[in-house]
Design an enzyme around this catalytic site. Structure first.
Site, PDB file in Angstrom:
ATOM      1  N   ASP A   1       0.838   3.904  -1.478  1.00 22.56           N
ATOM      2  CA  ASP A   1       0.155   5.223  -2.354  1.00 22.56           C
ATOM      3  C   ASP A   1       1.108   6.546  -1.872  1.00 22.56           C
ATOM      4  O   ASP A   1       1.477   7.681  -2.393  1.00 22.56           O
ATOM      5  CB  ASP A   1      -1.221   5.397  -2.015  1.00 22.56           C
ATOM      6  CG  ASP A   1      -1.676   5.299  -0.753  1.00 22.56           C
ATOM      7  OD1 ASP A   1      -1.837   6.269  -0.129  1.00 22.56           O
ATOM      8  OD2 ASP A   1      -1.726   4.285   0.066  1.00 22.56           O
TER       9      ASP A   1
ATOM     10  N   SER B   1       2.434   2.818  16.821  1.00 29.29           N
ATOM     11  CA  SER B   1       1.127   3.603  16.760  1.00 29.29           C
ATOM     12  C   SER B   1       0.024   2.757  17.291  1.00 29.29           C
ATOM     13  O   SER B   1      -1.141   3.299  17.663  1.00 29.29           O
ATOM     14  CB  SER B   1       0.654   3.736  15.264  1.00 29.29           C
ATOM     15  OG  SER B   1       0.571   2.567  14.480  1.00 29.29           O
TER      16      SER B   1
ATOM     17  N   GLY C   1       0.827  -1.225  -0.041  1.00 25.50           N
ATOM     18  CA  GLY C   1       0.067  -0.121  -0.216  1.00 25.50           C
ATOM     19  C   GLY C   1       0.874   1.155   0.080  1.00 25.50           C
ATOM     20  O   GLY C   1       0.852   2.045   1.014  1.00 25.50           O
TER      21      GLY C   1
END
Length: 322
Positions: free
Chosen positions: A212, A306, A210
């Site tokens: 992007d 996180s 992912g």
């Protein structure tokens, strides 16, 4: 209407709102990790935060700015899990009705926790349906306030309080690794770091499947990805947002990616050697510090862990696939 640029003052205001409402999570060090990575590493343990991730910072900061009328009508959010839990808990604390749109394949532990905090969960098929469209429809039909997971000034400022706390405790850092999905944590952290430690190299970390935001950073044009297949479910976002993208371009030094194999190796290393339960998305920054190329050898490195909302039912499958 043009949104005013975010500054450190917005992060400070968020910190004032959040005082005594969120945990000041510990900063942990590990000689074993330092030896393995070649750096002095400071982990900001947002996996130990309320609702299990940094997301409660932005969620509470936003809900605390709502008018009494808006609180009475309620809110709607869309999320794969951690923002969902954060909005559900924040709404419980502030007595705000909340509806959460979650993908049907979200980790069951996150769905169960969201319902446990009193959120009304509405499931959707991420392959065929648009979560933002569902959220907008519900907001219009029920008069709810839509709370996006990352692309909102109060969300970004709230997330930036994690990096602010880290730097207050450690002093200036050479490098700061921050996980990146939609860019709320990354842009808020980079904003805070740029103001408090201007020489710090801020690096956003994505799953390789992912990438992007990394492509957007390189080309300086917003890139997208559709439903990336990665164990980092919290980073399966389609793109950076209209607010987070320019903030990333302005304040982030570099972007990098790690593949799922490296991500799982690092996650289990954190579990087994540091006794820190971190979910795959939460381990992105640590994986880059451990297995990636850090610009400065022997650097003082900050890593934001996180989140720690792990679906234990998936652990055996992850182990088998390594």
């Amino acid at each position: 209407m043009t949104t005013p640029p975010l500054t450190l003052d917005d992060v400070r205001a968020a910190a004032a709102r959040l005082r005594d409402r969120v945990y000041r999570t510990p900063v942990v060090t590990s000689q074993a990790f330092d030896d393995a990575s070649g750096h002095t590493v400071f982990f900001k343990c947002e996996n130990l935060q309320r609702a299990g991730s940094f997301k409660i910072r932005g969620a509470l900061n936003k809900l605390l700015t709502l008018t009494d009328e808006e609180r009475g009508r309620g809110v709607v959010a869309f999320s794969s899990g951690n923002h969902a839990q954060a909005i559900a808990l924040a709404g419980q604390v502030l007595e705000v009705p909340r509806v959460i749109v979650m993908p049907s394949d979200a980790p069951s532990v996150k769905k169960i926790a969201t319902e446990g905090y009193g959120g009304e969960v509405i499931l959707y098929d991420r392959d065929r349906e648009d979560r933002e469209a569902i959220g907008r429809r519900l907001a219009q039909e029920r008069g709810l306030t839509l709370i996006p997971p990352y692309d909102h000034p109060h969300i970004i400022a709230g997330q930036g309080t994690a990096a602010r706390e880290l730097l207050q405790e450690t002093g200036p850092l050479d490098v700061l690794f921050v996980p990146c999905g939609g860019g709320g944590l990354l842009s808020g952290s980079a904003l805070a770091a740029r103001a408090l430690a201007p020489a710090c190299t801020v690096i956003g970390v994505e799953p390789a499947a992912g990438d992007d935001a990394t492509r957007s950073f390189r080309t300086r044009q917003l890139q997208t990805v559709h439903n990336p297949q990665t164990v980092a479910d919290g980073a399966r976002t389609p793109s950076l947002g209209s607010l987070t993208f320019p903030l990333v371009l302005e304040h982030v030094s570099d972007m990098t990616t790690v593949d799922d194999a490296a991500l799982l190796r690092t996650m289990f290393y954190l579990w087994e050697r540091l006794k820190l339960v971190v979910e795959p998305t939460g381990a992105l920054g640590a994986a880059a510090a451990l297995e990636g190329s850090t610009p400065i050898r022997g650097a003082r490195v900050g890593v934001i862990l996180s989140g720690g909302n792990v679906d234990l039912g998936q652990v055996a499958a992850w182990r088998a696939g390594m």
